[in-house]
Design a protein around this motif. Structure first.
Motif, PDB file in Angstrom:
ATOM      1  N   ASP A 197       0.584  53.015  89.557  1.00 29.88           N
ATOM      2  CA  ASP A 197       1.982  52.996  89.188  1.00 29.88           C
ATOM      3  C   ASP A 197       2.659  53.330  87.860  1.00 29.88           C
ATOM      4  O   ASP A 197       3.353  54.329  87.960  1.00 29.88           O
ATOM      5  N   LEU A 198       1.698  53.013  87.059  1.00 30.25           N
ATOM      6  CA  LEU A 198       2.046  53.419  85.710  1.00 30.25           C
ATOM      7  C   LEU A 198       1.875  54.616  85.349  1.00 30.25           C
ATOM      8  O   LEU A 198       2.514  55.466  84.878  1.00 30.25           O
ATOM      9  N   SER A 199       0.568  55.389  86.095  1.00 24.72           N
ATOM     10  CA  SER A 199       0.479  56.604  86.090  1.00 24.72           C
ATOM     11  C   SER A 199       1.583  57.523  86.521  1.00 24.72           C
ATOM     12  O   SER A 199       1.862  58.718  86.136  1.00 24.72           O
ATOM     13  N   ARG A 200       1.816  56.982  87.597  1.00 25.17           N
ATOM     14  CA  ARG A 200       2.862  57.814  88.351  1.00 25.17           C
ATOM     15  C   ARG A 200       4.296  57.818  87.699  1.00 25.17           C
ATOM     16  O   ARG A 200       4.716  59.055  87.424  1.00 25.17           O
ATOM     17  N   THR A 201       4.547  56.818  87.031  1.00 25.52           N
ATOM     18  CA  THR A 201       5.890  56.636  86.227  1.00 25.52           C
ATOM     19  C   THR A 201       5.758  57.705  84.875  1.00 25.52           C
ATOM     20  O   THR A 201       6.661  58.149  84.427  1.00 25.52           O
ATOM     21  N   LEU A 202       4.641  57.565  84.328  1.00 24.21           N
ATOM     22  CA  LEU A 202       4.231  58.300  83.014  1.00 24.21           C
ATOM     23  C   LEU A 202       4.383  59.904  83.431  1.00 24.21           C
ATOM     24  O   LEU A 202       4.858  60.640  82.789  1.00 24.21           O
ATOM     25  N   ASN A 203       3.885  60.294  84.473  1.00 21.26           N
ATOM     26  CA  ASN A 203       4.017  61.591  85.103  1.00 21.26           C
ATOM     27  C   ASN A 203       5.390  62.181  85.225  1.00 21.26           C
ATOM     28  O   ASN A 203       6.070  63.109  84.651  1.00 21.26           O
ATOM     29  N   ALA A 204       5.952  61.174  85.803  1.00 21.27           N
ATOM     30  CA  ALA A 204       7.669  61.466  85.906  1.00 21.27           C
ATOM     31  C   ALA A 204       8.290  61.501  84.913  1.00 21.27           C
ATOM     32  O   ALA A 204       9.014  62.221  84.535  1.00 21.27           O
ATOM     33  N   ALA A 205       8.118  60.465  83.808  1.00 16.37           N
ATOM     34  CA  ALA A 205       8.747  60.560  82.557  1.00 16.37           C
ATOM     35  C   ALA A 205       8.475  61.850  81.911  1.00 16.37           C
ATOM     36  O   ALA A 205       9.494  62.458  81.167  1.00 16.37           O
ATOM     37  N   GLN A 206       7.260  62.413  81.705  1.00 16.22           N
ATOM     38  CA  GLN A 206       6.689  63.676  81.171  1.00 16.22           C
ATOM     39  C   GLN A 206       7.500  64.773  81.693  1.00 16.22           C
ATOM     40  O   GLN A 206       7.987  65.490  81.018  1.00 16.22           O
ATOM     41  N   ASN A 207       7.546  64.810  83.050  1.00 13.34           N
ATOM     42  CA  ASN A 207       8.222  65.998  83.662  1.00 13.34           C
ATOM     43  C   ASN A 207       9.827  65.733  83.287  1.00 13.34           C
ATOM     44  O   ASN A 207      10.344  66.825  83.052  1.00 13.34           O
ATOM     45  N   THR A 208      10.451  64.814  83.183  1.00 10.92           N
ATOM     46  CA  THR A 208      11.817  64.717  83.024  1.00 10.92           C
ATOM     47  C   THR A 208      11.926  65.036  81.664  1.00 10.92           C
ATOM     48  O   THR A 208      12.748  65.734  81.165  1.00 10.92           O
ATOM     49  N   ALA A 209      10.957  64.613  80.843  1.00 10.88           N
ATOM     50  CA  ALA A 209      11.344  65.045  79.467  1.00 10.88           C
ATOM     51  C   ALA A 209      10.951  66.638  78.886  1.00 10.88           C
ATOM     52  O   ALA A 209      11.746  67.108  78.266  1.00 10.88           O
ATOM     53  N   GLY A 262      11.746  68.734  81.208  1.00  7.14           N
ATOM     54  CA  GLY A 262      13.096  69.167  81.716  1.00  7.14           C
ATOM     55  C   GLY A 262      14.291  69.139  80.802  1.00  7.14           C
ATOM     56  O   GLY A 262      14.888  70.407  80.442  1.00  7.14           O
ATOM     57  N   SER A 263      13.990  68.058  79.985  1.00  6.63           N
ATOM     58  CA  SER A 263      15.322  67.960  79.068  1.00  6.63           C
ATOM     59  C   SER A 263      14.974  69.000  77.645  1.00  6.63           C
ATOM     60  O   SER A 263      15.959  69.352  77.317  1.00  6.63           O
ATOM     61  N   VAL A 264      13.839  68.948  77.288  1.00  9.43           N
ATOM     62  CA  VAL A 264      13.685  69.909  76.448  1.00  9.43           C
ATOM     63  C   VAL A 264      13.799  71.362  76.721  1.00  9.43           C
ATOM     64  O   VAL A 264      14.350  72.050  75.864  1.00  9.43           O
ATOM     65  N   ASP A 265      13.558  71.975  77.690  1.00  9.86           N
ATOM     66  CA  ASP A 265      13.939  72.900  78.172  1.00  9.86           C
ATOM     67  C   ASP A 265      15.460  73.240  78.274  1.00  9.86           C
ATOM     68  O   ASP A 265      15.913  74.396  77.568  1.00  9.86           O
ATOM     69  N   ARG A 266      16.150  72.236  78.681  1.00 11.42           N
ATOM     70  CA  ARG A 266      17.343  72.272  78.807  1.00 11.42           C
ATOM     71  C   ARG A 266      18.235  72.530  77.326  1.00 11.42           C
ATOM     72  O   ARG A 266      18.983  73.089  77.124  1.00 11.42           O
ATOM     73  N   LEU A 267      17.672  71.505  76.542  1.00 13.38           N
ATOM     74  CA  LEU A 267      17.936  71.533  75.188  1.00 13.38           C
ATOM     75  C   LEU A 267      17.835  72.757  74.367  1.00 13.38           C
ATOM     76  O   LEU A 267      18.510  73.318  73.585  1.00 13.38           O
TER      77      LEU A 267
END
Length: 118
Positions: free
Chosen positions: A50-62, A64-69
């Motif tokens: 579960d932690l690995s899946r959550t970490l991967n989702a957080a990395q993908n979100t970050a 995307g945020s960096v790209d938009r920024l």
């Protein structure tokens, strides 16, 4: 003397058998998947997944945020350059008309009697 040795040998064998029985039960409880260490390992393994899946989702979100920024930052820099050009072009415009000074302004008003006033 041999009878005493045989009795001690049988007592030792019974004691060893009892000790093995106790160890077997403890080992079975220890490796039980529900309550023992096996259950704890299974729970920890699920939590790691579960932690690995959550970490991967957080990395993908970050990411995307960096790209938009980066995109927004580039647009802001372009807008800043345009504003600098506009401000620089304002210096080429003539200044506001001077206000007439009270000493230089000359007004004549005619009264009812036809007299001129200053």
């Amino acid at each position: 003397m041999t009878i005493i040795a045989d009795i001690l040998l049988v007592a030792g064998a019974v004691g060893a058998g009892f000790y093995c029985l106790v160890l077997s039960r403890r080992l079975r409880r220890f490796s039980d998947l529900e309550k023992g260490v096996g259950g704890a390992v299974a729970v920890l393994s699920a939590q790691v997944d579960d932690l690995s899946r959550t970490l991967n989702a957080a990395q993908n979100t970050a990411k995307g945020s960096v790209d938009r920024l980066d995109d927004v930052s580039a647009r802001a820099e372009a807008a800043g350059k345009r504003l600098e050009l506009l401000v620089a072009s304002l210096h080429d415009l003539p200044g506001p008309a001077e206000k007439p000074n009270e000493e230089t302004a000359f007004f004549r008003r005619r009264g009812t009697g036809g007299e001129a006033r200053q």
